[in-house]
Write a protein that holds these residues in place. Structure first.
Motif, PDB file in Angstrom:
ATOM      1  N   ASN A 242       0.750  -1.262  -0.069  1.00  0.00           N
ATOM      2  CA  ASN A 242       0.154   0.032   0.051  1.00  0.00           C
ATOM      3  C   ASN A 242       0.910   1.470  -0.083  1.00  0.00           C
ATOM      4  O   ASN A 242       0.301   2.214  -0.331  1.00  0.00           O
ATOM      5  CB  ASN A 242      -0.995   0.052   1.217  1.00  0.00           C
ATOM      6  N   CYS A 243       2.206   1.230   0.283  1.00  0.00           N
ATOM      7  CA  CYS A 243       2.874   2.289   0.581  1.00  0.00           C
ATOM      8  C   CYS A 243       3.435   2.677  -0.872  1.00  0.00           C
ATOM      9  O   CYS A 243       3.957   3.743  -1.347  1.00  0.00           O
ATOM     10  CB  CYS A 243       4.128   2.143   1.274  1.00  0.00           C
ATOM     11  N   LEU A 244       3.359   1.528  -1.841  1.00  0.00           N
ATOM     12  CA  LEU A 244       4.017   1.678  -3.306  1.00  0.00           C
ATOM     13  C   LEU A 244       2.745   1.923  -4.292  1.00  0.00           C
ATOM     14  O   LEU A 244       3.224   2.591  -5.162  1.00  0.00           O
ATOM     15  CB  LEU A 244       4.631   0.574  -3.771  1.00  0.00           C
ATOM     16  N   ILE A 245       1.623   1.351  -4.147  1.00  0.00           N
ATOM     17  CA  ILE A 245       0.822   1.592  -5.166  1.00  0.00           C
ATOM     18  C   ILE A 245      -0.641   2.045  -4.430  1.00  0.00           C
ATOM     19  O   ILE A 245      -0.739   2.117  -3.396  1.00  0.00           O
ATOM     20  CB  ILE A 245       0.619   0.111  -5.854  1.00  0.00           C
ATOM     21  N   SER A 246      -1.588   2.434  -5.475  1.00  0.00           N
ATOM     22  CA  SER A 246      -2.900   2.600  -5.019  1.00  0.00           C
ATOM     23  C   SER A 246      -3.533   1.642  -4.181  1.00  0.00           C
ATOM     24  O   SER A 246      -3.460   0.287  -4.433  1.00  0.00           O
ATOM     25  CB  SER A 246      -3.833   3.048  -6.209  1.00  0.00           C
ATOM     26  N   HIS A 247      -4.315   1.872  -3.036  1.00  0.00           N
ATOM     27  CA  HIS A 247      -5.322   1.201  -2.291  1.00  0.00           C
ATOM     28  C   HIS A 247      -6.396   0.632  -2.987  1.00  0.00           C
ATOM     29  O   HIS A 247      -6.512  -0.616  -2.559  1.00  0.00           O
ATOM     30  CB  HIS A 247      -5.510   1.917  -1.071  1.00  0.00           C
ATOM     31  N   HIS A 248      -6.705   1.194  -3.904  1.00  0.00           N
ATOM     32  CA  HIS A 248      -7.768   0.718  -4.748  1.00  0.00           C
ATOM     33  C   HIS A 248      -7.204  -0.721  -5.457  1.00  0.00           C
ATOM     34  O   HIS A 248      -8.322  -1.792  -5.389  1.00  0.00           O
ATOM     35  CB  HIS A 248      -7.960   1.602  -5.797  1.00  0.00           C
ATOM     36  N   HIS A 249      -6.080  -0.727  -5.736  1.00  0.00           N
ATOM     37  CA  HIS A 249      -5.723  -2.049  -6.328  1.00  0.00           C
ATOM     38  C   HIS A 249      -5.370  -3.098  -5.471  1.00  0.00           C
ATOM     39  O   HIS A 249      -6.114  -4.197  -5.881  1.00  0.00           O
ATOM     40  CB  HIS A 249      -4.099  -1.809  -7.036  1.00  0.00           C
ATOM     41  N   THR A 250      -5.043  -2.839  -4.268  1.00  0.00           N
ATOM     42  CA  THR A 250      -5.039  -3.794  -3.284  1.00  0.00           C
ATOM     43  C   THR A 250      -6.217  -4.297  -2.842  1.00  0.00           C
ATOM     44  O   THR A 250      -6.665  -5.523  -2.502  1.00  0.00           O
ATOM     45  CB  THR A 250      -3.989  -3.376  -2.204  1.00  0.00           C
ATOM     46  N   ARG A 251      -7.258  -3.306  -2.776  1.00  0.00           N
ATOM     47  CA  ARG A 251      -8.672  -3.827  -2.332  1.00  0.00           C
ATOM     48  C   ARG A 251      -9.254  -4.860  -3.292  1.00  0.00           C
ATOM     49  O   ARG A 251      -9.829  -5.659  -2.881  1.00  0.00           O
ATOM     50  CB  ARG A 251      -9.393  -2.458  -2.214  1.00  0.00           C
ATOM     51  N   GLU A 252      -8.934  -4.477  -4.580  1.00  0.00           N
ATOM     52  CA  GLU A 252      -9.499  -5.516  -5.615  1.00  0.00           C
ATOM     53  C   GLU A 252      -9.187  -6.632  -5.535  1.00  0.00           C
ATOM     54  O   GLU A 252      -9.671  -7.945  -5.613  1.00  0.00           O
ATOM     55  CB  GLU A 252      -9.195  -4.977  -6.946  1.00  0.00           C
TER      56      GLU A 252
ATOM     57  N   GLU B   3     -10.670  -8.557  -2.451  1.00  0.00           N
ATOM     58  CA  GLU B   3     -12.065  -8.714  -2.548  1.00  0.00           C
ATOM     59  C   GLU B   3     -12.158 -10.069  -3.532  1.00  0.00           C
ATOM     60  O   GLU B   3     -12.813 -11.058  -3.035  1.00  0.00           O
ATOM     61  CB  GLU B   3     -12.683  -7.764  -3.432  1.00  0.00           C
ATOM     62  N   ALA B   4     -11.038 -10.296  -4.415  1.00  0.00           N
ATOM     63  CA  ALA B   4     -11.229 -11.417  -5.358  1.00  0.00           C
ATOM     64  C   ALA B   4     -10.711 -12.595  -4.629  1.00  0.00           C
ATOM     65  O   ALA B   4     -11.428 -13.787  -4.652  1.00  0.00           O
ATOM     66  CB  ALA B   4     -10.476 -11.156  -6.480  1.00  0.00           C
TER      67      ALA B   4
ATOM     68  N   MET C 295     -14.372 -18.072 -11.550  1.00  0.00           N
ATOM     69  CA  MET C 295     -14.731 -16.582 -11.981  1.00  0.00           C
ATOM     70  C   MET C 295     -14.185 -15.689 -11.088  1.00  0.00           C
ATOM     71  O   MET C 295     -13.647 -14.673 -11.550  1.00  0.00           O
ATOM     72  CB  MET C 295     -16.412 -16.386 -11.755  1.00  0.00           C
ATOM     73  N   ALA C 296     -14.038 -16.156  -9.595  1.00  0.00           N
ATOM     74  CA  ALA C 296     -13.104 -15.261  -8.554  1.00  0.00           C
ATOM     75  C   ALA C 296     -11.680 -15.316  -9.090  1.00  0.00           C
ATOM     76  O   ALA C 296     -11.105 -14.419  -8.870  1.00  0.00           O
ATOM     77  CB  ALA C 296     -13.419 -15.901  -7.470  1.00  0.00           C
ATOM     78  N   LEU C 297     -11.118 -16.531  -9.643  1.00  0.00           N
ATOM     79  CA  LEU C 297      -9.893 -16.502 -10.047  1.00  0.00           C
ATOM     80  C   LEU C 297      -9.673 -15.633 -11.163  1.00  0.00           C
ATOM     81  O   LEU C 297      -8.490 -14.936 -11.221  1.00  0.00           O
ATOM     82  CB  LEU C 297      -9.496 -18.090 -10.669  1.00  0.00           C
ATOM     83  N   ASP C 298     -10.598 -15.511 -12.301  1.00  0.00           N
ATOM     84  CA  ASP C 298     -10.649 -14.450 -13.071  1.00  0.00           C
ATOM     85  C   ASP C 298     -10.454 -13.078 -12.718  1.00  0.00           C
ATOM     86  O   ASP C 298      -9.603 -12.288 -13.214  1.00  0.00           O
ATOM     87  CB  ASP C 298     -11.738 -14.635 -14.335  1.00  0.00           C
ATOM     88  N   GLU C 299     -11.156 -12.857 -11.653  1.00  0.00           N
ATOM     89  CA  GLU C 299     -11.101 -11.498 -11.060  1.00  0.00           C
ATOM     90  C   GLU C 299      -9.754 -11.128 -10.306  1.00  0.00           C
ATOM     91  O   GLU C 299      -9.341 -10.152 -10.409  1.00  0.00           O
ATOM     92  CB  GLU C 299     -12.196 -11.294 -10.073  1.00  0.00           C
ATOM     93  N   LEU C 300      -9.277 -12.299  -9.797  1.00  0.00           N
ATOM     94  CA  LEU C 300      -8.060 -12.085  -9.091  1.00  0.00           C
ATOM     95  C   LEU C 300      -6.920 -12.124 -10.040  1.00  0.00           C
ATOM     96  O   LEU C 300      -6.026 -11.024  -9.981  1.00  0.00           O
ATOM     97  CB  LEU C 300      -7.689 -13.434  -8.541  1.00  0.00           C
ATOM     98  N   THR C 301      -6.974 -12.476 -11.222  1.00  0.00           N
ATOM     99  CA  THR C 301      -5.809 -12.389 -12.256  1.00  0.00           C
ATOM    100  C   THR C 301      -6.063 -10.963 -12.897  1.00  0.00           C
ATOM    101  O   THR C 301      -4.996 -10.324 -13.100  1.00  0.00           O
ATOM    102  CB  THR C 301      -6.145 -13.571 -13.359  1.00  0.00           C
ATOM    103  N   ASP C 302      -7.247 -10.498 -12.973  1.00  0.00           N
ATOM    104  CA  ASP C 302      -7.241  -9.074 -13.692  1.00  0.00           C
ATOM    105  C   ASP C 302      -7.002  -8.106 -12.617  1.00  0.00           C
ATOM    106  O   ASP C 302      -6.213  -7.147 -13.158  1.00  0.00           O
ATOM    107  CB  ASP C 302      -8.964  -9.091 -14.031  1.00  0.00           C
TER     108      ASP C 302
END
Length: 127
Positions: free
Chosen positions: A71-81, A84-85, A103-110
């Motif tokens: 979270n110090c390096l990138i947006s929290h939005h990405h880590t939350r996604e 959630e996956a 389907m959850a694995l697809d979300e995780l990969t994205d």
């Protein structure tokens, strides 16, 4: 004047070097998670949901331990996604829902691919 030019040069080189290091580190980091996700996908496709759940639990625990510095390096939005996956994947594997797990694995990969793209050394990310 000379000191200002030296300072500007040093700061520019330092900034570019740190940016390249960050991209390399995060690419390696995301690559490891993508490999683990692929392993979970194989186990799920082979209908070995118990083993897939064990692998996913390890991946999720590792993620929770590393997300703080991430979270110090990138947006929290990405880590939350990603989180959630991983939660959706946990639920679907625990319930034995194979299709939802995939389907959850697809979300995780994205979500992991978004992290990789977000730190890529491209002009649109620099500007």
């Amino acid at each position: 004047m000379r000191r200002a030019i030296v300072l500007i040069t040093v700061m520019t080189l330092l900034g570019v070097s740190l940016g390249i290091w960050m991209e390399y580190s995060l690419n390696r980091f995301v690559g490891e998670y993508l490999e683990q996700a692929e392993q979970v996908r194989r186990l799920t496709a082979e209908k070995r949901l118990d083993q897939a759940l064990e692998e996913q639990a390890y991946m999720h625990a590792r993620w929770q331990g590393e997300v703080g510095w991430l979270n110090c390096l990138i947006s929290h939005h990405h880590t939350r996604e990603v989180n959630e996956a991983l939660l959706k994947l946990t639920t679907s594997l625990e319930e034995g829902w194979r299709k939802e797990s995939l389907m959850a694995l697809d979300e995780l990969t994205d979500a992991l691919a978004d992290i990789r793209e977000g730190v890529a050394f491209h002009w649109q990310n620099i500007l």
